[in-house]
Design a protein around this motif. Structure first.
Motif, PDB file in Angstrom:
ATOM      1  N   ALA A 122      -4.882  85.672  66.720  1.00 12.09           N
ATOM      2  CA  ALA A 122      -5.950  84.680  66.632  1.00 12.09           C
ATOM      3  C   ALA A 122      -7.287  85.281  67.071  1.00 12.09           C
ATOM      4  CB  ALA A 122      -5.613  83.469  67.485  1.00 12.09           C
ATOM      5  N   LEU A 123      -7.262  86.143  68.072  1.00 14.62           N
ATOM      6  CA  LEU A 123      -8.497  86.782  68.538  1.00 14.62           C
ATOM      7  C   LEU A 123      -9.053  87.725  67.479  1.00 14.62           C
ATOM      8  CD1 LEU A 123     -10.529  87.450  70.804  1.00 14.62           C
ATOM      9  CD2 LEU A 123      -8.971  89.267  71.488  1.00 14.62           C
ATOM     10  N   LEU A 124      -8.195  88.540  66.890  1.00 15.95           N
ATOM     11  CA  LEU A 124      -8.658  89.524  65.910  1.00 15.95           C
ATOM     12  C   LEU A 124      -9.102  88.894  64.600  1.00 15.95           C
ATOM     13  CD1 LEU A 124      -6.168  92.461  66.422  1.00 15.95           C
ATOM     14  CD2 LEU A 124      -8.560  92.347  67.087  1.00 15.95           C
ATOM     15  N   SER A 125      -8.653  87.690  64.312  1.00 21.32           N
ATOM     16  CA  SER A 125      -9.045  87.054  63.066  1.00 21.32           C
ATOM     17  C   SER A 125     -10.206  86.076  63.243  1.00 21.32           C
ATOM     18  CB  SER A 125      -7.848  86.340  62.437  1.00 21.32           C
ATOM     19  OG  SER A 125      -7.406  85.307  63.284  1.00 21.32           O
ATOM     20  N   SER A 126     -10.785  86.012  64.438  1.00 17.70           N
ATOM     21  CA  SER A 126     -11.922  85.121  64.635  1.00 17.70           C
ATOM     22  C   SER A 126     -13.183  85.739  64.019  1.00 17.70           C
ATOM     23  CB  SER A 126     -12.131  84.831  66.118  1.00 17.70           C
ATOM     24  OG  SER A 126     -12.551  85.989  66.791  1.00 17.70           O
ATOM     25  N   LYS A 127     -14.075  84.870  63.563  1.00 18.82           N
ATOM     26  CA  LYS A 127     -15.293  85.331  62.875  1.00 18.82           C
ATOM     27  C   LYS A 127     -16.157  86.271  63.724  1.00 18.82           C
ATOM     28  CE  LYS A 127     -15.532  82.908  58.897  1.00 18.82           C
ATOM     29  NZ  LYS A 127     -15.592  83.526  57.619  1.00 18.82           N
ATOM     30  N   PRO A 128     -16.429  85.964  65.007  1.00 20.36           N
ATOM     31  CA  PRO A 128     -17.273  86.880  65.781  1.00 20.36           C
ATOM     32  C   PRO A 128     -16.663  88.276  65.934  1.00 20.36           C
ATOM     33  CG  PRO A 128     -17.128  84.757  66.891  1.00 20.36           C
ATOM     34  CD  PRO A 128     -16.151  84.722  65.759  1.00 20.36           C
ATOM     35  N   VAL A 129     -15.352  88.348  66.124  1.00 14.45           N
ATOM     36  CA  VAL A 129     -14.703  89.650  66.271  1.00 14.45           C
ATOM     37  C   VAL A 129     -14.743  90.413  64.957  1.00 14.45           C
ATOM     38  CG1 VAL A 129     -12.509  90.797  66.759  1.00 14.45           C
ATOM     39  CG2 VAL A 129     -13.258  88.886  68.181  1.00 14.45           C
ATOM     40  N   LEU A 130     -14.519  89.717  63.839  1.00 19.51           N
ATOM     41  CA  LEU A 130     -14.575  90.386  62.538  1.00 19.51           C
ATOM     42  C   LEU A 130     -15.982  90.896  62.231  1.00 19.51           C
ATOM     43  CD1 LEU A 130     -12.264  88.123  60.382  1.00 19.51           C
ATOM     44  CD2 LEU A 130     -11.829  90.465  61.130  1.00 19.51           C
ATOM     45  N   TRP A 131     -16.999  90.104  62.575  1.00 22.91           N
ATOM     46  CA  TRP A 131     -18.375  90.569  62.375  1.00 22.91           C
ATOM     47  C   TRP A 131     -18.669  91.798  63.227  1.00 22.91           C
ATOM     48  CZ3 TRP A 131     -21.516  90.091  58.593  1.00 22.91           C
ATOM     49  CH2 TRP A 131     -21.509  88.953  57.790  1.00 22.91           C
ATOM     50  N   PHE A 132     -18.214  91.770  64.494  1.00 16.86           N
ATOM     51  CA  PHE A 132     -18.417  92.923  65.365  1.00 16.86           C
ATOM     52  C   PHE A 132     -17.734  94.161  64.795  1.00 16.86           C
ATOM     53  CE2 PHE A 132     -16.792  95.666  68.730  1.00 16.86           C
ATOM     54  CZ  PHE A 132     -17.990  96.112  69.274  1.00 16.86           C
ATOM     55  N   LEU A 133     -16.461  94.022  64.398  1.00 14.97           N
ATOM     56  CA  LEU A 133     -15.743  95.165  63.838  1.00 14.97           C
ATOM     57  C   LEU A 133     -16.419  95.689  62.582  1.00 14.97           C
ATOM     58  CD1 LEU A 133     -12.034  94.026  64.238  1.00 14.97           C
ATOM     59  CD2 LEU A 133     -13.153  95.926  65.412  1.00 14.97           C
ATOM     60  N   PHE A 134     -16.851  94.792  61.727  1.00 15.11           N
ATOM     61  CA  PHE A 134     -17.501  95.190  60.480  1.00 15.11           C
ATOM     62  C   PHE A 134     -18.790  95.962  60.753  1.00 15.11           C
ATOM     63  CE2 PHE A 134     -20.519  94.010  57.045  1.00 15.11           C
ATOM     64  CZ  PHE A 134     -19.936  94.746  56.033  1.00 15.11           C
ATOM     65  N   LEU A 135     -19.676  95.383  61.557  1.00 11.35           N
ATOM     66  CA  LEU A 135     -20.979  96.000  61.784  1.00 11.35           C
ATOM     67  C   LEU A 135     -20.897  97.258  62.647  1.00 11.35           C
ATOM     68  CD1 LEU A 135     -23.113  92.782  62.267  1.00 11.35           C
ATOM     69  CD2 LEU A 135     -23.033  94.288  60.268  1.00 11.35           C
ATOM     70  N   PHE A 136     -20.135  97.210  63.735  1.00 14.20           N
ATOM     71  CA  PHE A 136     -20.032  98.361  64.624  1.00 14.20           C
ATOM     72  C   PHE A 136     -19.432  99.566  63.899  1.00 14.20           C
ATOM     73  CE2 PHE A 136     -17.626 100.942  67.654  1.00 14.20           C
ATOM     74  CZ  PHE A 136     -18.644 101.316  68.507  1.00 14.20           C
ATOM     75  N   ASN A 137     -18.335  99.344  63.193  1.00 14.74           N
ATOM     76  CA  ASN A 137     -17.690 100.457  62.507  1.00 14.74           C
ATOM     77  C   ASN A 137     -18.528 100.970  61.340  1.00 14.74           C
ATOM     78  OD1 ASN A 137     -15.189 100.883  63.964  1.00 14.74           O
ATOM     79  ND2 ASN A 137     -14.714  98.807  63.345  1.00 14.74           N
ATOM     80  N   LEU A 138     -19.292 100.085  60.704  1.00 16.12           N
ATOM     81  CA  LEU A 138     -20.192 100.529  59.635  1.00 16.12           C
ATOM     82  C   LEU A 138     -21.288 101.438  60.188  1.00 16.12           C
ATOM     83  CD1 LEU A 138     -20.888 100.301  56.632  1.00 16.12           C
ATOM     84  CD2 LEU A 138     -22.326  98.350  57.231  1.00 16.12           C
ATOM     85  N   VAL A 139     -21.863 101.061  61.325  1.00 19.56           N
ATOM     86  CA  VAL A 139     -22.908 101.877  61.949  1.00 19.56           C
ATOM     87  C   VAL A 139     -22.341 103.234  62.374  1.00 19.56           C
ATOM     88  CG1 VAL A 139     -24.407 102.061  63.973  1.00 19.56           C
ATOM     89  CG2 VAL A 139     -24.349  99.950  62.643  1.00 19.56           C
TER      90      VAL A 139
END
Length: 63
Positions: free
Chosen positions: A3-20
């Motif tokens: 549930a934590l890993l599928s929450s919107k804020p965590v997904l946005w963080f993973l997406f943006l941080f890993n992209l950078v």
């Protein structure tokens, strides 16, 4: 944990941080290690991005 890993804020963080990190890695780390880091982080970023735009998973279990 799921549930934590599928929450919107965590997904946005993973997406943006890993992209950078994927974009910066070839400039920070030299050679094949920088390219491998960039590819690995890009894969994680794409996975988070796909999960973000697909929406919540629908449960198929019956009660």
């Amino acid at each position: 944990m799921k549930a934590l890993l599928s929450s919107k804020p965590v997904l946005w963080f993973l997406f943006l941080f890993n992209l950078v990190v994927a974009l910066a890695a070839p400039f920070v780390v030299d050679g094949a290690q920088g390219i491998a880091t960039s590819v690995g982080m890009a894969v994680v970023s794409l996975g988070a991005g796909v999960s973000l735009f697909r929406g919540p998973a629908k449960s198929t279990q019956r009660a």
